[in-house]
Design a protein around this motif. Sequence first.
Motif, PDB file in Angstrom:
ATOM      1  N   MET A   1      -7.345  -3.724  -0.364  1.00  0.00           N
ATOM      2  CA  MET A   1      -6.552  -2.944  -1.309  1.00  0.00           C
ATOM      3  C   MET A   1      -6.502  -1.484  -0.874  1.00  0.00           C
ATOM      4  N   ILE A   2      -5.341  -0.892  -1.017  1.00  0.00           N
ATOM      5  CA  ILE A   2      -5.161   0.525  -0.708  1.00  0.00           C
ATOM      6  C   ILE A   2      -5.543   1.349  -1.936  1.00  0.00           C
ATOM      7  N   ILE A   3      -6.428   2.325  -1.742  1.00  0.00           N
ATOM      8  CA  ILE A   3      -6.861   3.199  -2.832  1.00  0.00           C
ATOM      9  C   ILE A   3      -6.562   4.646  -2.442  1.00  0.00           C
TER      10      ILE A   3
ATOM     11  N   ALA B   1       4.292   3.379  -7.732  1.00  0.00           N
ATOM     12  CA  ALA B   1       4.369   2.624  -6.477  1.00  0.00           C
ATOM     13  C   ALA B   1       3.610   1.301  -6.547  1.00  0.00           C
ATOM     14  N   GLY B   2       2.872   1.096  -7.628  1.00  0.00           N
ATOM     15  CA  GLY B   2       2.149  -0.161  -7.782  1.00  0.00           C
ATOM     16  C   GLY B   2       0.677  -0.096  -7.440  1.00  0.00           C
ATOM     17  N   VAL B   3       0.138   1.104  -7.296  1.00  0.00           N
ATOM     18  CA  VAL B   3      -1.288   1.265  -7.004  1.00  0.00           C
ATOM     19  C   VAL B   3      -2.115   0.764  -8.189  1.00  0.00           C
ATOM     20  N   LYS B   4      -3.166   0.028  -7.894  1.00  0.00           N
ATOM     21  CA  LYS B   4      -4.016  -0.536  -8.943  1.00  0.00           C
ATOM     22  C   LYS B   4      -5.279   0.287  -9.191  1.00  0.00           C
ATOM     23  N   CYS B   5      -5.725   1.000  -8.160  1.00  0.00           N
ATOM     24  CA  CYS B   5      -6.979   1.750  -8.266  1.00  0.00           C
ATOM     25  C   CYS B   5      -6.827   3.108  -7.597  1.00  0.00           C
ATOM     26  N   LEU B   6      -7.409   4.132  -8.214  1.00  0.00           N
ATOM     27  CA  LEU B   6      -7.332   5.488  -7.708  1.00  0.00           C
ATOM     28  C   LEU B   6      -8.739   6.054  -7.558  1.00  0.00           C
ATOM     29  N   HIS B   7      -8.941   6.807  -6.481  1.00  0.00           N
ATOM     30  CA  HIS B   7     -10.244   7.418  -6.211  1.00  0.00           C
ATOM     31  C   HIS B   7     -10.146   8.923  -6.427  1.00  0.00           C
ATOM     32  N   LEU B   8     -10.959   9.449  -7.341  1.00  0.00           N
ATOM     33  CA  LEU B   8     -11.006  10.881  -7.596  1.00  0.00           C
ATOM     34  C   LEU B   8     -12.317  11.447  -7.081  1.00  0.00           C
ATOM     35  N   VAL B   9     -12.241  12.586  -6.416  1.00  0.00           N
ATOM     36  CA  VAL B   9     -13.436  13.261  -5.919  1.00  0.00           C
ATOM     37  C   VAL B   9     -13.549  14.616  -6.609  1.00  0.00           C
ATOM     38  N   ASP B  10     -14.632  14.807  -7.315  1.00  0.00           N
ATOM     39  CA  ASP B  10     -14.894  16.081  -7.980  1.00  0.00           C
ATOM     40  C   ASP B  10     -15.635  16.988  -7.006  1.00  0.00           C
ATOM     41  N   LEU B  11     -14.879  17.730  -6.212  1.00  0.00           N
ATOM     42  CA  LEU B  11     -15.495  18.592  -5.202  1.00  0.00           C
ATOM     43  C   LEU B  11     -16.248  19.760  -5.836  1.00  0.00           C
ATOM     44  N   SER B  12     -15.772  20.217  -6.973  1.00  0.00           N
ATOM     45  CA  SER B  12     -16.495  21.289  -7.678  1.00  0.00           C
ATOM     46  C   SER B  12     -17.868  20.791  -8.100  1.00  0.00           C
ATOM     47  N   GLY B  13     -17.909  19.578  -8.631  1.00  0.00           N
ATOM     48  CA  GLY B  13     -19.181  18.996  -9.057  1.00  0.00           C
ATOM     49  C   GLY B  13     -20.095  18.671  -7.901  1.00  0.00           C
ATOM     50  N   ALA B  14     -19.499  18.250  -6.776  1.00  0.00           N
ATOM     51  CA  ALA B  14     -20.303  17.938  -5.599  1.00  0.00           C
ATOM     52  C   ALA B  14     -20.962  19.187  -5.042  1.00  0.00           C
TER      53      ALA B  14
ATOM     54  N   GLU C   1      -0.015  14.580   3.614  1.00  0.00           N
ATOM     55  CA  GLU C   1       0.686  15.146   4.766  1.00  0.00           C
ATOM     56  C   GLU C   1       1.939  14.347   5.137  1.00  0.00           C
ATOM     57  N   ASN C   2       2.254  13.315   4.315  1.00  0.00           N
ATOM     58  CA  ASN C   2       3.459  12.502   4.519  1.00  0.00           C
ATOM     59  C   ASN C   2       3.490  11.799   5.872  1.00  0.00           C
ATOM     60  N   LYS C   3       2.315  11.350   6.321  1.00  0.00           N
ATOM     61  CA  LYS C   3       2.258  10.569   7.552  1.00  0.00           C
ATOM     62  C   LYS C   3       2.930   9.206   7.338  1.00  0.00           C
ATOM     63  N   PHE C   4       2.872   8.734   6.118  1.00  0.00           N
ATOM     64  CA  PHE C   4       3.549   7.525   5.671  1.00  0.00           C
ATOM     65  C   PHE C   4       3.541   7.562   4.148  1.00  0.00           C
ATOM     66  N   THR C   5       4.300   6.689   3.528  1.00  0.00           N
ATOM     67  CA  THR C   5       4.345   6.676   2.069  1.00  0.00           C
ATOM     68  C   THR C   5       3.323   5.687   1.524  1.00  0.00           C
ATOM     69  N   ILE C   6       3.028   5.833   0.254  1.00  0.00           N
ATOM     70  CA  ILE C   6       2.091   4.902  -0.370  1.00  0.00           C
ATOM     71  C   ILE C   6       2.674   3.489  -0.377  1.00  0.00           C
ATOM     72  N   LEU C   7       3.988   3.359  -0.549  1.00  0.00           N
ATOM     73  CA  LEU C   7       4.610   2.034  -0.514  1.00  0.00           C
ATOM     74  C   LEU C   7       4.482   1.403   0.867  1.00  0.00           C
ATOM     75  N   GLU C   8       4.666   2.197   1.918  1.00  0.00           N
ATOM     76  CA  GLU C   8       4.503   1.675   3.275  1.00  0.00           C
ATOM     77  C   GLU C   8       3.067   1.217   3.504  1.00  0.00           C
ATOM     78  N   ALA C   9       2.112   1.983   2.986  1.00  0.00           N
ATOM     79  CA  ALA C   9       0.702   1.614   3.149  1.00  0.00           C
ATOM     80  C   ALA C   9       0.397   0.299   2.447  1.00  0.00           C
ATOM     81  N   ILE C  10       0.883   0.161   1.229  1.00  0.00           N
ATOM     82  CA  ILE C  10       0.644  -1.069   0.463  1.00  0.00           C
ATOM     83  C   ILE C  10       1.299  -2.261   1.150  1.00  0.00           C
ATOM     84  N   ASN C  11       2.529  -2.076   1.590  1.00  0.00           N
ATOM     85  CA  ASN C  11       3.262  -3.192   2.201  1.00  0.00           C
ATOM     86  C   ASN C  11       2.622  -3.649   3.499  1.00  0.00           C
ATOM     87  N   VAL C  12       2.204  -2.706   4.352  1.00  0.00           N
ATOM     88  CA  VAL C  12       1.617  -3.104   5.629  1.00  0.00           C
ATOM     89  C   VAL C  12       0.256  -3.766   5.421  1.00  0.00           C
TER      90      VAL C  12
END
Length: 252
Positions: free
Chosen positions: A1-3, A41-54, A231-242
């Motif tokens: 799965m793409i996150i 785009a159909g993403v099921k899971c998202l990863h958040l990083v709290d850099l301030s907290g880290a 950085e728009n190296k690819f789209t989230i849809l392209e990542a999910i599809n591949v």
Amino acid sequence: MIIPSIDLLDGKVVRLYKGNYNNKKLYNSCPFELVKKYEKAGVKCLHLVDLSGAKNFLNRQISLISQIVSSTNMNIQVGGGVRTIKDVDNLFLAGVKKVVIGSMAVTNKIELKNIFQYYSSNMLVLAIDIIIDKKNKSKNVLINGWKSSTSLTLECLIDFYSDFGLKYVLCTDISRDGTLIGPNIDLYKEISNKFKLVNFQASGGVSSLKDIICLKYSGVKNIIIGKALLENKFTILEAINVSKKNNTLFRC
């Protein structure tokens, strides 16, 4: 799965280069707009990083995280600045589905052992950030926002917490993180083969669709992507599809 990953520092979307707070890039993207974009785009899971907290656990962005969680139906996992069971409680109260725990796995094993016994292991992700020694190839663990080295290895931590039901490990080779030079495929092949009962999340270095294909066949269960999407190296849809396609003939 793409996150997809969104790194938050003082409420803003940023990316660090190899975990260095002095070498960061600020993006104009609004975190809430990114969340809507990924969900659409159909993403099921998202990863958040709290850099301030880290960086400083006293500056954890719980209010912002709670607002983001409330704005979406995606499952959210959050890491950064988790030091105590109270921190874990607060994140679950904020509505996150999984809490990502890093430094505490080294600095307070008793506390984390209790957390594994109190919460389901399906709700916990062990974040292991490593730097690989070029001489002996040992996978040395770093903590406290990658500012502190330890004498522990990745294998040591996984073996220890496996006794308490460890299921999910987010492994980051920090020499690749934020660099767009490609992930450490050999690392993920090795650890996925060695720890077959662990669901690995790969993080660090993804820069192309080819990287996603190679990671898919390395044995990891999930692929976390941050900078490449910003950085728009690819789209989230392209990542999910591949990630869904059968690319067994592709040479990695």
